[in-house]
Scaffold this active site. Structure first.
Site, short mmCIF file in Angstrom:
data_model
loop_
_atom_site.label_atom_id
_atom_site.label_comp_id
_atom_site.label_asym_id
_atom_site.label_seq_id
_atom_site.Cartn_x
_atom_site.Cartn_y
_atom_site.Cartn_z
N ARG A 16 -45.18 6.88 -0.99
CA ARG A 16 -45.03 8.17 -0.32
C ARG A 16 -45.75 9.31 -1.05
O ARG A 16 -45.84 10.42 -0.54
CB ARG A 16 -43.55 8.50 -0.12
CG ARG A 16 -42.88 7.46 0.78
CD ARG A 16 -41.45 7.80 1.09
NE ARG A 16 -41.35 9.04 1.87
CZ ARG A 16 -40.20 9.61 2.19
NH1 ARG A 16 -39.07 9.08 1.80
NH2 ARG A 16 -40.18 10.71 2.89
N ARG B 217 -25.18 32.56 -12.96
CA ARG B 217 -25.65 31.68 -11.88
C ARG B 217 -24.69 31.80 -10.70
O ARG B 217 -23.56 31.33 -10.74
CB ARG B 217 -25.72 30.22 -12.34
CG ARG B 217 -26.83 30.03 -13.38
CD ARG B 217 -26.96 28.59 -13.78
NE ARG B 217 -27.79 28.48 -14.97
CZ ARG B 217 -29.10 28.19 -14.94
NH1 ARG B 217 -29.72 27.97 -13.81
NH2 ARG B 217 -29.78 28.13 -16.06
N PRO C 194 -35.36 8.71 -7.07
CA PRO C 194 -34.89 8.45 -8.43
C PRO C 194 -34.41 9.72 -9.12
O PRO C 194 -35.07 10.76 -9.05
CB PRO C 194 -36.13 7.87 -9.14
CG PRO C 194 -36.99 7.36 -8.04
CD PRO C 194 -36.75 8.26 -6.88
N GLU C 195 -33.26 9.62 -9.76
CA GLU C 195 -32.72 10.73 -10.54
C GLU C 195 -32.64 10.27 -12.00
O GLU C 195 -33.17 9.21 -12.35
CB GLU C 195 -31.34 11.15 -9.99
CG GLU C 195 -31.40 11.59 -8.53
CD GLU C 195 -30.04 12.01 -7.96
OE1 GLU C 195 -29.15 12.37 -8.75
OE2 GLU C 195 -29.87 11.94 -6.74
N HIS D 191 -50.27 -0.36 -2.40
CA HIS D 191 -50.14 1.06 -2.75
C HIS D 191 -50.22 1.29 -4.26
O HIS D 191 -49.63 2.22 -4.77
CB HIS D 191 -48.84 1.66 -2.23
CG HIS D 191 -48.66 1.54 -0.75
ND1 HIS D 191 -49.46 2.21 0.15
CD2 HIS D 191 -47.77 0.84 -0.03
CE1 HIS D 191 -49.06 1.91 1.38
NE2 HIS D 191 -48.06 1.08 1.30
#
Ligand SMILES: [Zn+2]
Length: 274
Positions: free
Chosen positions: A111, A154, A2-3, A92
């Site tokens: 996970r 950067r 997920p972002e 889970h």
């Protein structure tokens, strides 16, 4: 994994469905995802009323009365699910919350790369989890010039810079590739070589693409992400480059290529991305 669009989808849903509810019957099964001991989670959350849900990057911030905030990170496979009354909790599950109306909220993470932490509001600014979380791409208060100035100092490939969470919070491998395709910039380009018009394009691509992804509930890969009601995100069918190496570019029909940037696989069009 997920972002920002997936986490923002969840934030809006949790706030819409659960703000104002009292969390009764909290059960925490001790697990490595808990950065607060299970017993303290149970004691701290039982009877607390959820006031609002915020987000910093990929971290959800559930604010309760009594001056506490629950931090939730989905990691690779974390889910928050709102289950109907008297349904058995899914496998889970680490945290289950019985709500006043009989429904059950479940946090599960097969996970276990995510985390849950309960903190005092007064301590939030000192938390390591929130240190280095940069500007939110969906916060419309920033100009493209301010975005461009964030590139100063950067070095490295532009994709690697987009993934730096202290630069922009919440962008991961999938959306970085999609954003760069939209902005017509190759992921391997040195960040320092971008011209001001390219940075302006990139600024708009970041905002527009993430907003579109949120509007479709994000992207679900291998069903790792589902929303609060167990539904997958619908943005996956709009992905232009991610997972499409060797297929034709949707814009110019050139065969998409793959490269490694900062250890991450990246797909791009060698023709219309420069
Ligand atoms: Zn192309």
């Amino acid at each position: 994994m997920p972002e920002l669009p997936e986490v923002e989808t969840l934030r809006r849903q949790v706030e819409g469905a659960l703000a104002g509810t009292v969390w009764e019957r909290v059960t925490a099964v001790p697990a490595s995802v808990f950065r607060t001991p299970a017993r303290d989670l149970q004691d701290g959350l039982a009877g607390a009323r959820l006031l609002r849900v915020g987000r910093r990057g990929k971290i959800l911030l559930l604010a309760f009365d009594g001056g506490q905030t629950l931090l939730v990170h989905l990691g690779m496979s974390g889910q928050l699910l709102l289950c109907p009354p008297v349904s058995p909790p899914p496998r889970h599950h680490h945290l289950t919350v019985g709500l006043e109306d009989g429904r059950m909220l479940v946090y599960r993470d097969p996970r276990r790369f995510g985390f849950v932490r309960l903190a005092r509001d007064a301590d939030l600014s000192d938390l390591r989890e929130l240190a280095g979380v940069g500007h939110d791409p969906l916060d419309g208060s920033r100009s493209w010039e301010e975005f461009a100035s964030g590139f100063a100092g950067r070095a490295g490939a532009v994709k690697a810079v987009l993934l730096q969470q202290d630069m922009l919070a919440g962008i991961g491998n999938v959306y970085a590739d999609e954003i760069l395709h939209e902005a017509r910039v190759q992921p391997t380009r040195g960040a320092g070589t971008l011209t001001p018009p390219e940075k302006k394009n990139l600024f708009h691509a970041v905002r527009d693409l993430l907003a579109r992804a949120v509007s479709l509930g994000g992207t679900s890969f291998d069903e790792a992400f589902v929303d609060l009601f167990g539904r997958p995100g619908l943005y996956g069918m709009h992905l232009k480059v991610y997972g499409r190496s060797g297929e034709p570019c949707t814009r110019c029909h050139t065969r998409l290529k793959e490269a490694t940037v900062g250890g991450r696989s990246s797909v791009f069009c060698p023709h219309c991305q420069v």
